[in-house]
Design a protein around this motif. Structure first.
Motif, PDB file in Angstrom:
ATOM      1  N   PHE A 172     -11.069  37.368 -21.938  1.00 22.66           N
ATOM      2  CA  PHE A 172     -11.987  38.211 -21.183  1.00 22.66           C
ATOM      3  C   PHE A 172     -13.389  37.597 -21.135  1.00 22.66           C
ATOM      4  N   LEU A 173     -14.029  37.734 -19.980  1.00 15.90           N
ATOM      5  CA  LEU A 173     -15.447  37.439 -19.828  1.00 15.90           C
ATOM      6  C   LEU A 173     -16.175  38.767 -19.675  1.00 15.90           C
ATOM      7  N   THR A 174     -17.236  38.966 -20.440  1.00 15.89           N
ATOM      8  CA  THR A 174     -17.943  40.232 -20.322  1.00 15.89           C
ATOM      9  C   THR A 174     -19.408  40.076 -20.678  1.00 15.89           C
ATOM     10  N   ALA A 175     -20.239  40.856 -20.000  1.00 17.69           N
ATOM     11  CA  ALA A 175     -21.653  40.915 -20.339  1.00 17.69           C
ATOM     12  C   ALA A 175     -21.901  42.015 -21.356  1.00 17.69           C
ATOM     13  N   LYS A 176     -20.865  42.813 -21.624  1.00 19.93           N
ATOM     14  CA  LYS A 176     -21.002  43.929 -22.561  1.00 19.93           C
ATOM     15  C   LYS A 176     -20.786  43.436 -23.987  1.00 19.93           C
ATOM     16  N   THR A 177     -21.558  43.979 -24.910  1.00 24.78           N
ATOM     17  CA  THR A 177     -21.423  43.568 -26.302  1.00 24.78           C
ATOM     18  C   THR A 177     -21.095  44.741 -27.218  1.00 24.78           C
ATOM     19  N   GLU A 178     -20.880  45.939 -26.652  1.00 22.57           N
ATOM     20  CA  GLU A 178     -20.550  47.095 -27.476  1.00 22.57           C
ATOM     21  C   GLU A 178     -19.203  46.901 -28.165  1.00 22.57           C
ATOM     22  N   ARG A 179     -19.115  47.333 -29.401  1.00 26.14           N
ATOM     23  CA  ARG A 179     -17.883  47.163 -30.179  1.00 26.14           C
ATOM     24  C   ARG A 179     -16.714  47.875 -29.513  1.00 26.14           C
ATOM     25  N   SER A 180     -16.995  49.019 -28.861  1.00 20.73           N
ATOM     26  CA  SER A 180     -15.906  49.772 -28.231  1.00 20.73           C
ATOM     27  C   SER A 180     -15.234  48.958 -27.139  1.00 20.73           C
ATOM     28  N   GLU A 181     -16.015  48.161 -26.393  1.00 19.95           N
ATOM     29  CA  GLU A 181     -15.445  47.356 -25.327  1.00 19.95           C
ATOM     30  C   GLU A 181     -14.584  46.225 -25.895  1.00 19.95           C
ATOM     31  N   PHE A 182     -15.057  45.625 -26.972  1.00 23.28           N
ATOM     32  CA  PHE A 182     -14.278  44.575 -27.617  1.00 23.28           C
ATOM     33  C   PHE A 182     -12.958  45.146 -28.129  1.00 23.28           C
ATOM     34  N   ASP A 242     -13.008  38.382 -15.807  1.00 23.41           N
ATOM     35  CA  ASP A 242     -14.146  39.275 -16.000  1.00 23.41           C
ATOM     36  C   ASP A 242     -13.627  40.698 -16.187  1.00 23.41           C
ATOM     37  N   ILE A 243     -14.419  41.547 -16.853  1.00 23.91           N
ATOM     38  CA  ILE A 243     -13.997  42.939 -17.055  1.00 23.91           C
ATOM     39  C   ILE A 243     -14.457  43.828 -15.905  1.00 23.91           C
ATOM     40  N   MET A 244     -15.742  43.846 -15.632  1.00 22.00           N
ATOM     41  CA  MET A 244     -16.279  44.751 -14.616  1.00 22.00           C
ATOM     42  C   MET A 244     -16.193  44.100 -13.243  1.00 22.00           C
TER      43      MET A 244
END
Length: 348
Positions: free
Chosen positions: A80-90, A52-54
């Motif tokens: 990575f597992l993430t609930a975020k979908t922003e391109r910056s996070e990817f 997970d990220i966060m």
């Protein structure tokens, strides 16, 4: 049976994901935060990491950063597992070296497909992995193996002769190529406003240098000078960059080199900040003797002083003390360590 390390702070997601993976035939090790995950990975290296990220304590980016700097864990498939979908996070995760992303919530088939794909790809890469003996004509094997996977790799294997004291590049220059030492010795130096040199690295036969600026895509922060007559191979910047992206064996070699470089530089700075002069001189001699395999240490007193970060007169005085104590033997510019263990304790 493949072992998967699952790092997830949400207990429900962690337990459900663990159950799916175990039913699929994987051995699963779980961790509730990044710190615990790293500790478990160091105790037993996993075949793949799902993270997970966060998270509290240490987030996913921190975990991946530690993995990339550790020579044992570097190269482990990382999802990575993430609930975020922003391109910056990817983009941030991929730039740090993540192999894949799964956005929560994900379904069972998506999870297993991502894992199988990553494991299959890394198994294929491991089958072609070669450990290069760079001191025994290993550069040719290194380049030949890479060229089978990269048709555009330059075929130029010309040897460039560099006379003693000649600069190879200077601080502030733009990096144009990677350097490989076929024979001789190269030093990298930084110079302060008063013109005083500090040696940041010594590179001997079988060593690459100049790769840090290439990897960071910035100007050189030090200069490279031949300590003695040397022969170098040049690998163009574009070829080096393609090698890293096309050949896992090559990229893992440079991850290993970087990890060692960072650890060595941190230790050097720590010793300079807190170590006594005797400690710093002893550590420098022992490093040349053990890490670089020099039975007889033969450098000018000015160069040795630049490695230690002290005045030449202070170095000479300390060497004389070590000689009187029977720790080293001095013959002209040559130094031989007689009692390594006692020298190791000399500065304490």
């Amino acid at each position: 049976m493949k072992t998967i390390l699952l790092i997830e702070d949400n207990s429900d997601i962690r337990e459900n994901t663990c159950e799916i993976l175990e039913l699929a035939g994987y051995n699963v090790v779980t961790a509730e935060n990044g710190k615990v995950g790293v500790e478990k990975a160091l105790a037993a290296k996993p075949d793949l990491v799902i993270c997970d990220i966060m998270m509290p304590v240490l987030d996913g980016y921190g975990v991946l950063h530690i993995f990339s700097r550790n020579t044992t864990l570097a190269g482990t498939p990382f999802i990575f597992l993430t609930a975020k979908t922003e391109r910056s996070e990817f983009r941030k995760g991929m730039e740090l070296g993540a192999d894949d992303y799964l956005t929560k919530p994900f379904d069972e088939s998506e999870l297993l497909s991502a894992i199988e794909g990553r494991l299959k790809r890394f198994e294929q890469l491991d089958q072609t992995r070669t450990d290069y003996d760079l001191k025994s004509n290993g550069l040719e094997a290194f380049l030949d193996d890479a060229q089978t996977k990269l048709e555009s790799l330059s075929a130029d294997r010309k040897v460039h002769t560099i006379p003693k004291k000649q600069y190879i590049y200077a601080e502030g220059d733009q990096p144009l190529r990677l350097y490989f030492v076929k024979s001789g010795k190269i030093k990298t130096i930084k110079t302060n406003a008063d013109g005083k040199e500090f040696i940041t690295g010594i590179y001997e036969e079988g060593s690459f240098f100049g790769y840090l600026a290439l990897l960071e895509n910035r100007e050189y922060t030090d200069s490279a000078v031949a300590l003695e007559d040397s022969q170098l191979h040049y690998i163009p910047k574009e070829d080096f960059q393609q090698l890293l992206s096309a050949n896992r064996s090559v990229s893992q070699e440079f991850i290993r080199l970087l990890a060692g470089h960072v650890a060595e530089r941190e230790q050097q700075l720590l010793t300079m900040a807190y170590g006594s002069l005797r400690r710093r001189v002893a550590d420098t001699l022992l490093h040349l003797h053990t890490s670089m395999g020099e039975q007889v240490i033969k450098y000018s007193r000015d160069d040795l002083a630049s490695m230690v970060g002290t005045a030449t007169e202070s170095l000479i005085r300390t060497l004389s003390e070590f000689k009187q104590d029977g720790l080293i033997e001095i013959a002209g510019s040559s130094i031989r360590i007689l009692q390594p263990e006692k020298l190791r304790r000399a500065g304490w």
